[in-house]
Scaffold this motif. Structure first.
Motif, mmCIF file in Angstrom:
data_model
loop_
_atom_site.group_PDB
_atom_site.id
_atom_site.type_symbol
_atom_site.label_atom_id
_atom_site.label_comp_id
_atom_site.label_asym_id
_atom_site.label_seq_id
_atom_site.Cartn_x
_atom_site.Cartn_y
_atom_site.Cartn_z
ATOM 1 N N VAL A 174 0.872 -1.178 0.000
ATOM 2 C CA VAL A 174 0.000 0.000 0.000
ATOM 3 C C VAL A 174 0.903 1.221 0.000
ATOM 4 O O VAL A 174 1.712 1.397 0.904
ATOM 5 N N ILE A 175 0.777 2.092 -1.010
ATOM 6 C CA ILE A 175 1.701 3.215 -1.101
ATOM 7 C C ILE A 175 1.013 4.572 -1.044
ATOM 8 O O ILE A 175 1.690 5.600 -1.089
ATOM 9 N N THR A 176 -0.296 4.626 -0.945
ATOM 10 C CA THR A 176 -0.959 5.914 -0.809
ATOM 11 C C THR A 176 -2.208 5.733 0.040
ATOM 12 O O THR A 176 -2.670 4.624 0.244
ATOM 13 N N GLY A 177 -2.741 6.829 0.545
ATOM 14 C CA GLY A 177 -3.879 6.762 1.454
ATOM 15 C C GLY A 177 -3.423 6.794 2.892
ATOM 16 O O GLY A 177 -2.852 5.818 3.391
ATOM 17 N N PRO A 178 -3.604 7.889 3.609
ATOM 18 C CA PRO A 178 -3.045 8.031 4.960
ATOM 19 C C PRO A 178 -3.563 7.012 5.955
ATOM 20 O O PRO A 178 -2.836 6.607 6.863
ATOM 21 N N MET A 179 -4.801 6.585 5.815
ATOM 22 C CA MET A 179 -5.375 5.659 6.778
ATOM 23 C C MET A 179 -5.106 4.200 6.420
ATOM 24 O O MET A 179 -5.466 3.300 7.163
ATOM 25 N N THR A 180 -4.471 3.980 5.292
ATOM 26 C CA THR A 180 -4.237 2.629 4.798
ATOM 27 C C THR A 180 -2.768 2.259 4.821
ATOM 28 O O THR A 180 -2.419 1.088 4.792
ATOM 29 N N ARG A 181 -1.883 3.239 4.908
ATOM 30 C CA ARG A 181 -0.451 3.016 4.804
ATOM 31 C C ARG A 181 0.163 2.514 6.115
ATOM 32 O O ARG A 181 -0.490 2.458 7.158
ATOM 33 N N ARG A 182 1.459 2.225 6.041
ATOM 34 C CA ARG A 182 2.187 1.657 7.182
ATOM 35 C C ARG A 182 2.444 2.665 8.288
ATOM 36 O O ARG A 182 2.830 2.288 9.390
ATOM 37 N N GLU A 183 2.227 3.982 8.025
ATOM 38 C CA GLU A 183 2.466 4.991 9.058
ATOM 39 C C GLU A 183 1.590 4.809 10.294
ATOM 40 O O GLU A 183 1.898 5.354 11.359
ATOM 41 N N ASN A 184 0.506 4.060 10.166
ATOM 42 C CA ASN A 184 -0.342 3.820 11.339
ATOM 43 C C ASN A 184 0.447 3.128 12.449
ATOM 44 O O ASN A 184 0.385 3.528 13.612
ATOM 45 N N PHE A 185 1.196 2.085 12.099
ATOM 46 C CA PHE A 185 2.009 1.395 13.109
ATOM 47 C C PHE A 185 3.162 2.266 13.566
ATOM 48 O O PHE A 185 3.544 2.246 14.745
ATOM 49 N N TRP A 186 3.739 3.042 12.663
ATOM 50 C CA TRP A 186 4.829 3.945 13.051
ATOM 51 C C TRP A 186 4.348 4.928 14.110
ATOM 52 O O TRP A 186 5.053 5.194 15.086
#
Length: 820
Positions: A174-186
């Motif tokens: 997943v490379i776009t979409g703020p609520m779908t990307r890996r930044e949630n775990f970060w």
């Protein structure tokens, strides 16, 4: 949900663009199959239940295909009873390339989204491992039990080993979409004090490293591909945009339109006659893998000796072209021209005859190509990323880029600096991640060493940044939306050896949509929603030359699948940081917040609310064709606008590389384990000049991006597998010697493993070289076997990071092929 027929620009008459693959057989037995017959996977009978014809009144929702091909295309998912029954793509505007607005049409991968959503490999419920790690034996558990286990392991690892022991693995599903990307775990881990994160990537690490030494900028720095409209000659080293950037909104469309406008001649240098050669090239120049630096050096020899270089530019903008611009402490005869002309360390002139013996490109064609480049102003010289996925890939990168500097094509319209075309900044907002307390990072390709011996990894030897030594061994791996732990990482047998020891990495958590090869090595598997099952904000990705924005809608999540944001909220609650993580917002409130603070700042003309934006559909904004020219300021005034290199100039001689060569220990017994200070050709292990290994394994093996999948994404879609089966390309000369006919089963093998696969006998690949599309799912013949029947190339690749960038050399392989 209502069918939408509005946009913020005029619609064309309705056009249906139904995927023609729909007429094919819809057999349900996709790659991977159901795991041990457990009911946590979607069964074929259930998939066939959704094979129903669409009706005119069926509503559709807007969604996207957001995996890592660089495009991010618009999809219209037609829905009945909360199930997707048909997928179409963007038809909302008329194509207008000149004015920067055109349809963002999906390729067959995106259009087969429904088959991916409802494939037999789809995960239904959380799973807990019950056998040995890697056996693929699991039992279904509740979300509460699964997240209790994950939270307890996180607490244990942070308390006993430190935050650096928790690693979020590289993944690009997943490379776009703020609520779908890996930044949630970060964001979650930063609420707890931080976590480990590798730097760079698997795609372009050598490119980034090499160009950082040359230009002080880590890659992604070339002129836009549309700039070929301003030149009569474009030379591509290995770029295959028609397969890697194939959608209507991506670079395949861009290059076709730009070529037509400029009447540009395109020459492609590649071991394979790729689809880009078919669609846009005027000439194909075959070359042996890993020898691009030899060819580039011979081209430089002709340019220099026949006085076709831009001497004024070299004197004012570059360091180390010859002795007059070498640093004072540089060794004698160590300049770039010394290496090329044969007055350097090896005393060998890099003539076309010298390069022809190495690269397989005839000397006469090298002379002609050099003159074509030298006599065309401007000339667009570009490289794809395939040439840098070699054991000395950084040298290939720097050698090709050196040609652009010799000819003075850097920083001008219609020219290029030798890099891949420039990426374009995403317009999609990101979820704020906070401050990561772990400042030390390792090269991402080195993660397996960080598991086995992280505390002994150093800056000098292993490329650690942010500190002299890494502070921990990796004990916890979080893997979201990625198949890189097993499938996409080099030398699968070596990865399995390390991960089999549970005293090293104690917990592997995989959150994904399907039972991938990586998921089978997890301790806990969490079923994730796919894109049509969750709302988000999306826009163009890095390889698109148009501006647009979309607020997606969703169907009901598949069985017990959940969005990653919701899962991280539940983990935050268990870890005592829910308030800090959510800031009082649920998913939809975060989307509204990010829309107002991010999307509408970029697109102020967008509707006032998310709800209104969803009703409006796709929002396009015209984008100029004349993209900014990278390094234009530097070209105009190198004193006022210096580069970020130590000298402020282009460093054809790199003092930093010389320093690195004195600090970093290399293994002199290994062919190619060297760190040069000027762009040059390096013969390497498992390369065309590794004669000792070639006695046993005479064929070079390379991988390539396959149009039936994005990396390993979509690798299990039955339609795509039927139309685009996994095969091994082999030239008729090599096939005849081995008694191999087209479509015969063969075994491809070396000391690291064996792949059983069908042969594609074709003159579209040069003799002495075979190729397999990367990303096919690894499927061992048995639990303890090194024989793969899934067609995964990483059964055969070697885990040996490059000397300079500590990056992946996954195109450097020698193999033998036998008919089964």
């Amino acid at each position: 949900m209502t069918q939408k027929k509005k946009s913020t620009v005029a619609f064309s008459p309705e056009r249906r663009s139904i995927l023609k693959l729909g007429a094919l057989s819809c057999a349900a037995g996709a790659a991977g199959g159901s795991l041990l017959g457990l009911n946590h996977l979607f069964q074929p009978s259930e998939a066939q239940a959704f094979e129903v014809p669409a009706l005119p009144e069926d509503p559709f929702i807007f969604t996207t295909c957001v995996n890592n091909c660089g495009n991010t295309c618009v999809l219209k998912a037609f829905v009945r009873n909360d199930k997707v029954i048909r997928v179409e793509t963007d038809d909302s505007v008329e194509d207008d390339w000149e004015n920067g607005v055109f349809q963002v049409r999906a390729c067959p991968r995106g259009r087969s989204m429904r088959r991916h959503m409802y494939s037999p490999d789809r995960l239904k419920t959380p799973l807990k491992r019950i056998g040995k790690r890697g056996e693929g034996k699991f039992e279904p558990v509740s979300w509460d039990e699964a997240l209790d286990i994950v939270a307890a392991s996180l607490k244990h690892c942070v308390k006993n080993y430190g935050n650096a022991s928790v690693y979020s693995h590289y993944a690009s599903g997943v490379i776009t979409g703020p609520m779908t990307r890996r930044e949630n775990f970060w964001r979650l881990m930063n609420c707890l004090g931080g976590f480990s994160l590798g730097y760079s990537d698997y795609s372009s690490a050598q490119n980034q490293a090499g160009l950082r030494y040359l230009y002080g900028k880590a890659g992604y720095s070339g002129n836009a591909i549309s700039d070929i409209a301003h030149t009569k000659l474009a030379v591509f080293f290995g770029a295959n945009l028609s397969e890697t950037r194939s959608s209507g909104g991506g670079l395949q469309y861009e290059i076709l339109e730009a070529k037509k406008k400029g009447n540009t001649r395109i020459i492609i240098i590649d071991p394979r006659y790729t689809d880009t050669c078919v669609t846009v090239a005027d000439e194909w120049i075959p070359i042996r893998p890993g020898t691009d630096a030899a060819l580039a050096s011979a081209l430089a020899y002709v340019l220099i000796t026949e006085e076709m270089i831009d001497r004024e530019y070299l004197d004012t903008h570059c360091v180390g072209f010859d002795a007059s611009t070498l640093p004072e402490d540089a060794p004698e005869h160590s300049s770039y021209s010394d290496y090329i002309l044969g007055t350097g360390f090896d005393m060998v002139a890099k003539t076309p005859e010298w390069a022809a013996a190495i690269s397989g490109v005839p000397a006469a064609r090298i002379y002609k190509l050099a003159r074509e480049i030298g006599q065309t102003k401007p000339c667009y010289i570009m490289q794809g990323w395939g040439i840098q996925r070699q054991a000395a890939g950084e040298m290939n990168v720097m050698a090709v880029a050196a040609l652009a500097n010799l000819t003075g094509n850097v920083g001008i319209r219609g020219g290029n600096n030798g890099d891949l075309d420039a990426y374009h900044q995403s317009k999609t907002p990101r979820l704020p991640v906070g401050n990561n307390g772990v400042k030390t990072r390792f090269p991402v390709f080195m993660w397996l060493k960080a598991v086995e011996n992280g505390k002994n990894m150093t800056a000098d030897q292993d490329g650690i940044i942010g500190g002299d030594r890494y502070p921990a061994d990796i004990k916890f791996i979080w893997n979201y939306a990625g198949n890189t732990i097993i499938n996409q990482h080099s030398e699968i047998a070596e990865t399995e050896r390390v991960l089999s020891d549970e005293t090293k990495c104690e917990m592997i958590v995989v959150m994904d949509t399907h039972m991938t090869a990586t998921a089978k090595w997890a301790d806990i598997v969490l079923p994730s929603c796919m894109y049509p099952e969750q709302t988000d904000i999306v826009g163009p990705s890095y390889a698109m030359n148009t501006d647009w924005a979309l607020l997606t809608e969703a169907v009901k999540p598949f069985f017990e699948s959940r969005p990653v944001y919701d899962v991280c909220v539940d983990l935050a609650r268990r870890l005592g940081v829910e308030k800090e993580f959510t800031e009082g917002r649920d998913r939809e409130e975060w989307i509204e917040y990010l829309y107002q603070t991010g999307t509408r700042k970029t697109f102020p003309e967008m509707p006032a609310t998310v709800a209104e934006a969803r009703k409006a559909g796709v929002h396009f904004r015209a984008k100029s064709r004349d993209f900014p020219v990278p390094f234009a300021d530097f070209r105009q005034d190198p004193v006022t606008h210096p580069l970020k290199t130590p000298s402020g100039k282009v460093e054809l001689y790199s003092a930093a590389l010389r320093t690195l060569s004195r600090k970093r220990k290399v293994d002199s017994s290994v062919l190619g384990d060297v760190i040069p200070f000027v762009p040059q050709y390096v013969a390497t292990w498992d390369g065309c000049e590794d004669m000792q290994t070639k006695e046993k394994y005479p064929l070079q093996l390379i991988g390539f991006h396959y149009k039936g999948r994005t990396h390993s994404h979509y690798a299990n879609v039955d339609w795509l597998l039927e139309v685009l089966p996994q095969t091994m390309w082999i030239n008729p000369v090599d096939a005849e010697r081995r008694g191999i006919r087209h479509n015969d089963p063969v075994r491809v093998f070396n000391d690291r493993g064996e792949v059983r696969i069908r042969a594609k006998v074709t003159p579209r690949i040069i003799p002495g070289v075979v190729a397999m599309g990367q990303g096919a799912w690894y499927k061992p013949l048995s639990a303890d076997s090194k024989v793969d029947v899934g067609g995964c190339i990483n059964t055969l690749t070697k885990y040996r990071p490059t000397a300079i960038g500590k990056a992946n050399p996954q195109h450097t392989n020698l193999v033998q092929v036998d008919r089964i």
